[in-house]
Structure formats: C-alpha cells, structure tokens
Design an enzyme around this catalytic site. Sequence first.
Site, short mmCIF file in Angstrom:
data_model
loop_
_atom_site.label_atom_id
_atom_site.label_comp_id
_atom_site.label_asym_id
_atom_site.label_seq_id
_atom_site.Cartn_x
_atom_site.Cartn_y
_atom_site.Cartn_z
CG HIS A 29 66.90 101.90 57.39
ND1 HIS A 29 67.23 100.63 57.01
CD2 HIS A 29 65.97 101.78 58.37
CE1 HIS A 29 66.55 99.76 57.76
NE2 HIS A 29 65.77 100.44 58.58
S1 FES Z 1 70.19 102.61 53.73
FE1 FES Z 1 70.06 100.60 54.52
S2 FES Z 1 71.02 99.29 53.05
FE2 FES Z 1 71.11 101.29 52.27
#
Ligand code: FES
Length: 133
Positions: free
Chosen positions: A98
């Site tokens: 993300h």
């Molecule tokens: S940004 Fe979701 S696990 Fe790293």
Amino acid sequence: MALSTTDVDISAIKPGQSVTVVWRGKPVFVRHRLPEEIADAAKVNTADLREPETDTQRAKKPEWLVLIGVCTHLGCVPLGQKPADPKGEFGGWFCPCHGSHYDTSGRIRKGPAPSNLPVPPYQFTTDTTVRIG
Ligand code: FES
C-alpha cells in the site's frame, strides 16, 4: 533456543550494498550505508517523524544499518535490497503493498505503516562480524 543468534560476515559487503539474512525466521537487512545515506538520515528533524528516533539511536556504527525487513503495516518484505529495486521517496525501502516509504535509517516517512522498521538486538563481535540476536 537453536539459532537464536545469527552471525553475519560483513567483510564482503561493499558501501552501497545490502544483504538479507534470516534471523528467527525473519528477514534481516544489513546495509553498508554510503556517506550520503548517513548524512540524509542524520539531518532529519525527528519532530517530522511518525515514530521519532534519531539515526544514532538506530545505528551502532553509522556505516552499518541492521533492520528487521518486515513492513510494519501488514508484514510484507519491503523492496530496496537489490540495486534495481525501488527505494521509495526517501531513498531507503519501499513497500508496494500500500505504498509505505522508509528512509535511509529505515524510518517510516510516508504511507500506512505505523512505525519504523525495527532494529533487532545486535552487536559487532569483531570488526567484520555482526551477531544478530
Ligand atoms: S505497505 Fe502494506 S505491508 Fe507494507
């Protein structure tokens, strides 16, 4: 407590290179930092950080950074260990799950991860050996 410690020979890790070793089933990043990476990490105002930690709190020797390579969001292994990997907007590691960006001290700078990449217990047992654990 089999394998509760992992010894890493760091003699062949050149400045700018990183290796990944396994300690207690987790990836651990050992990075031989470049002078500019150390300088970037040192100049950050900790008031700007989600989890305020100075670089000297995180690195026993400035040129060596030792981190548990598990993103603090949902546990992916961030990219940034290989030369061609994306390293994110802050030059350290990037987790594409993300979009968490870590700086050259492994501190979270952008994205959903709540905290810095943890520093495991470690010590330099010789000039060229790091013992993790
Ligand atoms: S940004 Fe979701 S696990 Fe790293």
